[in-house]
Design an enzyme around this catalytic site. Sequence first.
Site, PDB file in Angstrom:
ATOM      1  N   HIS A  54       0.926  -1.087  -0.004  1.00 21.95           N
ATOM      2  CA  HIS A  54       0.038  -0.195   0.224  1.00 21.95           C
ATOM      3  C   HIS A  54       0.738   1.212  -0.131  1.00 21.95           C
ATOM      4  O   HIS A  54       2.072   1.124   0.149  1.00 21.95           O
ATOM      5  CB  HIS A  54      -0.999   0.085   1.221  1.00 21.95           C
ATOM      6  CG  HIS A  54      -0.351  -0.325   2.431  1.00 21.95           C
ATOM      7  ND1 HIS A  54       0.607   0.558   3.066  1.00 21.95           N
ATOM      8  CD2 HIS A  54      -0.201  -1.156   3.441  1.00 21.95           C
ATOM      9  CE1 HIS A  54       1.096   0.051   4.086  1.00 21.95           C
ATOM     10  NE2 HIS A  54       0.575  -1.060   4.373  1.00 21.95           N
TER      11      HIS A  54
HETATM   12  P1  TYD Z   1      -1.278  -2.775   8.293  1.00 20.84           P
HETATM   13  O1  TYD Z   1      -0.396  -1.484   8.488  1.00 20.84           O
HETATM   14  O2  TYD Z   1      -2.396  -3.042   7.512  1.00 20.84           O
HETATM   15  O3  TYD Z   1      -0.093  -4.064   8.002  1.00 20.84           O
HETATM   16  P2  TYD Z   1       0.425  -4.557   6.560  1.00 20.84           P
HETATM   17  O4  TYD Z   1       0.355  -3.207   5.757  1.00 20.84           O
HETATM   18  O5  TYD Z   1       1.639  -5.164   6.674  1.00 20.84           O
HETATM   19  O6  TYD Z   1      -0.597  -5.454   6.113  1.00 20.84           O
HETATM   20  O7  TYD Z   1      -1.553  -3.195   9.761  1.00 20.84           O
HETATM   21  C1  TYD Z   1      -2.178  -4.544   9.914  1.00 20.84           C
HETATM   22  C2  TYD Z   1      -3.498  -4.294  11.035  1.00 20.84           C
HETATM   23  O8  TYD Z   1      -2.619  -3.647  12.380  1.00 20.84           O
HETATM   24  C3  TYD Z   1      -4.432  -3.283  10.740  1.00 20.84           C
HETATM   25  O9  TYD Z   1      -5.519  -3.980  11.085  1.00 20.84           O
HETATM   26  C4  TYD Z   1      -4.393  -2.222  11.548  1.00 20.84           C
HETATM   27  C5  TYD Z   1      -3.444  -2.582  12.839  1.00 20.84           C
HETATM   28  N1  TYD Z   1      -2.370  -1.447  13.160  1.00 20.84           N
HETATM   29  C6  TYD Z   1      -2.746  -0.714  14.189  1.00 20.84           C
HETATM   30  O10 TYD Z   1      -3.607  -0.944  14.930  1.00 20.84           O
HETATM   31  N2  TYD Z   1      -1.664   0.196  14.614  1.00 20.84           N
HETATM   32  C7  TYD Z   1      -0.476   0.331  13.724  1.00 20.84           C
HETATM   33  O11 TYD Z   1       0.250   1.341  14.285  1.00 20.84           O
HETATM   34  C8  TYD Z   1      -0.400  -0.512  12.629  1.00 20.84           C
HETATM   35  C9  TYD Z   1       1.042  -0.116  11.684  1.00 20.84           C
HETATM   36  C10 TYD Z   1      -1.202  -1.351  12.160  1.00 20.84           C
END
Ligand code: TYD
Length: 136
Positions: A54
Amino acid sequence: MNSNLLDVKLIDLPRVEDPRGNLSFIEEGKHIPFKIERTYWIYDVPGGQLRGGHAFKKQKELIVALSGSFDVIVDDGKEQKTYSLNRSYYGLYVPARLWRQMGNFSTNSLAMVLSSTAYSEDDYIHDYQYFLLNKA
Ligand code: TYD
């Protein structure tokens, strides 16, 4: 307007070498070009898994391989570049508005991400076509 791959930078962090074990550190406003609002880390990644995939509208970040190794693939909509991170004394600065993915995690790797923003789902661009339409 999206960022350019030229805005991505490897940043060397201070290293204090010592026979008792080495030490590195990061000070806000000194070593990285943003104010740190949040730190998160990615660990226990099963072999072959990808994270990210993303872009962020506002979040700037510094990604450090605190342990082990992994790749960060950055993409400005025109070209892609892969950075292999495998040392804890440098980090990859990724500005906002670049597509980025992380993969090739080694066993027991630990990815630390210093972020310029608090977590907000609204900051994510999950659709690559939308990302491309908004590029420079
Ligand atoms: P995400 O950033 O979407 O991870 P990736 O891009 O590797 O798939 O985050 C995964 C999940 O974690 C999403 O449901 C949101 C949660 N999250 C938080 O609650 N706080 C944070 O600081 C981050 C980075 C993610």
